[in-house]
Design an enzyme around this catalytic site. Structure first.
Site, PDB file in Angstrom:
ATOM      1  N   GLU A 212       9.876 -26.898 -12.361  1.00  0.00           N
ATOM      2  CA  GLU A 212      10.067 -26.260 -13.653  1.00  0.00           C
ATOM      3  C   GLU A 212      10.979 -25.063 -13.387  1.00  0.00           C
ATOM      4  OE1 GLU A 212       7.269 -24.287 -17.049  1.00  0.00           O
ATOM      5  OE2 GLU A 212       6.298 -25.280 -15.358  1.00  0.00           O
TER       6      GLU A 212
ATOM      7  N   ARG B 202      -1.261 -29.420  -1.226  1.00  0.00           N
ATOM      8  CA  ARG B 202      -0.187 -28.445  -1.268  1.00  0.00           C
ATOM      9  C   ARG B 202      -0.188 -27.623   0.011  1.00  0.00           C
ATOM     10  NH1 ARG B 202       0.144 -26.158  -6.126  1.00  0.00           N
ATOM     11  NH2 ARG B 202       0.896 -24.136  -5.446  1.00  0.00           N
TER      12      ARG B 202
ATOM     13  N   LYS C  70       4.744 -18.966  -8.050  1.00  0.00           N
ATOM     14  CA  LYS C  70       5.926 -18.358  -8.665  1.00  0.00           C
ATOM     15  C   LYS C  70       5.543 -17.120  -9.463  1.00  0.00           C
ATOM     16  CE  LYS C  70       7.365 -22.377 -10.281  1.00  0.00           C
ATOM     17  NZ  LYS C  70       8.132 -23.520 -10.782  1.00  0.00           N
TER      18      LYS C  70
END
Ligand code: ATP
Ligand code: MG
Length: 563
Positions: A36, A263, A273
């Site tokens: 994104e 992850r 982020k």
């Protein structure tokens, strides 16, 4: 396939090889990395890029860098540009014809939404987000149905078209999937598919005022691109049934299959982020590409190579269990990589003058030095030598402890690539600070070896005074002092654990003159100090800046042992 070989494949490779053997999808392999564009990429994303890009490469498949740009309020072209740059850097090739944008699929997604409405599988809802949450129920109670559930498809279609045409305000209406009021998986309790957002989109401008939710869009994007193996992190496992439901209820769509992996989490690092943006916004670091940041551009600026990051990702592997990887593994990967091809140079970070009393005045010698003992083809260079040198302050001690093998009065050491010298004394200023160290040299030890086989225990580096380049050196260390700054059990804000010593700036370091034409692409080992690269942003022609990529050894291991 041979069982041994198979067990060395990660679980996704095993799946792919099975699928290839079954000629699933006619042997077509396609993967994607779907960021994104609402921030810069971090080292966690690097794991996903290496995995997806690496699989496509390995199996001769297709790879897409797809921007999941479905939320215009948080996205910026600045992020798109940085992401392209980072992914290409990591992949080592131009990917301009591999780039896709979810926003290019908005028309198709919209048509599919109408299809679901007409099939009575989606409806328009007038609940606010708070009401939706209150009505959602608990794992043991049913969701309170929204009014729109009982509207006719025709009425829902009309309302949805009005939403699209801008008749309603933000927050007034949403489009929801009509799935299950009782599902134990809350993602299936009539999730929102579209919401009204009246802001300009970085690509579609003001064409749309309704935007697809991530969960509605994501599987459709994979379907449009015919992704064979859609790989994502474990937290999306419970979203998979929803992605499947959407595709099951649409006619004639390609069916991707989703696989989840763990992850990457790293010690002494935060990896989100949102948090990284907070560090930038609060001025705790200078920018997204501050070399202290765990961003890909931060690592790049600090001197990490794409090879080292790829090697790290390969080493940590792909698993289905979450864990925290020791950052030492990443540091070792870059050390190992740079040891192979970094050019050896001499630099004195905290200089003090050394006077060779018996060396001829005004004489400059050019001494040969090896560029890289790991790679003979890098050859040699000449470095100037005279009676006035700089050495490191801590390579001299007035009163040395027992195991100190560097300079002290009466002690003989080797000057790297030059001569043996013996310390004869030192000068102090009126405040008692040492201003200069004195020594004599043995002309018969040129090159740093004695003809009589006499051994010295210490070798120190140096830079000739008149030819030295002044430089600023930035020594970086881990950004956090706590192993897990992000620990959900710890109520203290992660920002409290910022390491105040993560950046140490040295203004007047002295470099050997060959570094005058160093480029930001080159990698250096400053002998006995660490690996460095030239900072491509802050360097000025007469005042270069060098960043320490990593120290020569893991100094933290020692510190941790002591504690
Ligand atoms: P963050 O959680 O840091 O804000 P994100 O997951 O919101 O990141 P996206 O842009 O949605 O960021 O991520 C793009 C891809 O990168 C996703 O497929 C996601 O699964 C993957 N990814 C994100 N963080 C990690 C990580 N720490 N390790 C491995 N893959 C990751
Ligand atoms: Mg995300």
């Amino acid at each position: 396939m041979n069982e041994n070989l198979e067990s060395r494949l990660n679980f996704i490779e095993q799946i792919i090889e099975h699928d290839l053997r079954d000629n699933k999808n006619d042997g077509r392999i396609a993967t994607r990395f779907p960021p994104e564009p609402n921030g810069y990429l971090h080292i966690g994303h690097a794991k996903s890029i290496c995995l997806n890009y690496g699989l496509a490469k390995k199996y001769n498949g297709e790879f897409f860098l797809r921007f999941d740009d479905t939320n215009p309020s948080k996205e910026e072209t600045e992020y798109v540009q940085s992401i392209i740059e980072d992914v290409q850097w990591l992949a080592g090739e131009n990917l301009s014809n591999r780039i896709r944008y979810a926003s290019d699929y908005f028309d198709q997604m919209y048509n599919w939404a109408e299809e679901l409405i007409l099939k009575n599988k989606a409806y328009v809802c007038n609940q606010s987000p708070d009401e939706m949450r209150d009505n959602r129920g608990t794992p043991t109670t049913t969701m309170k149905p929204s009014e729109g559930r009982n509207f006719t498809p025709e009425k829902n279609l009309e309302l949805f078209r009005q939403m699209k045409n801008g008749k309603f305000n933000e927050g007034e209406l949403t489009l929801r999937a009509k799935i299950d009021l009782n599902s134990p998986n809350f993602n299936l309790r009539d999730p929102v598919m579209y919401r009204i957002i009246k802001s300009e989109h970085h690509r579609t401008g003001n064409k749309w005022c309704i935007y697809p939710m991530y969960d509605w869009a994501h599987g459709l994007e994979d379907s449009i691109e015919q992704i064979s193996h859609s790989i994502c992190t474990l937290e999306f496992e419970h979203h998979r049934p929803l992605y499947d439901w959407f595709l099951d209820n649409l006619d004639n769509v390609w069916r991707p299959h989703q696989y989840e992996f763990a992850r990457l989490n790293l010690t002494y690092t935060v990896m989100s982020k949102r948090k990284l943006l907070e560090l930038v916004k609060n001025g705790l670091v200078n920018s997204w590409n501050d070399p202290r940041m765990p961003t890909i551009c931060g690592f790049r600026r600090r001197g990490y190579t794409p090879e080292s990051i790829r090697a790290f990702c390969k080493e940590i592997g792909v698993a289905k269990m979450n864990s925290i990887i020791d950052v030492v593994k990443l540091e070792n990967a870059i050390r190992e990589n740079l040891n192979k091809y970094a050019l050896r140079r001499m630099a004195v970070l905290r200089p003090i003058k050394l006077l060779i009393e018996n060396y001829p005045d005004n004489q400059i010698e050019q001494l040969e030095a090896i560029n890289n003992p790991e790679n003979e083809s890098d050859g040699t260079r000449l470095i100037p030598f005279s009676k006035n040198l700089y050495i490191e302050q801590d390579d001299f001690m007035e009163e040395p402890p027992k195991k100190y093998f560097r300079l002290s009065v009466g002690r003989e050491v080797r000057l790297r690539y030059a001569y043996y010298i013996t310390c004869t004394g030192f000068d102090k200023d009126e405040n008692g600070n040492i201003t200069q160290i004195r020594c004599t040299y043995d002309p018969s030890t040129k090159g740093g070896a004695s003809a009589d086989g006499r051994k010295v225990q210490g070798t120190i580096h140096w830079v000739e005074v008149n030819n030295a380049i002044n430089a600023e050196i930035r020594l970086y260390d881990r950004l956090f002092t706590k192993e897990n700054p992000d620990d959900p059990q710890d109520p203290t804000d992660y920002k409290t654990y910022i390491n105040p010593n993560a950046l140490e700036t040295i203004k007047n370091a002295k470099l050997e003159p060959s570094l005058a034409d160093a480029t930001a692409e080159q990698r250096f080992q400053f002998e006995r100090i660490g690996y460095f690269c030239k900072d491509n942003i802050d360097s000025k022609p007469k005042q270069p800046v060098f960043n320490r990529t990593v120290s020569l050894r893991d100094t933290w291991a020692k510190i941790e042992k002591k504690q």
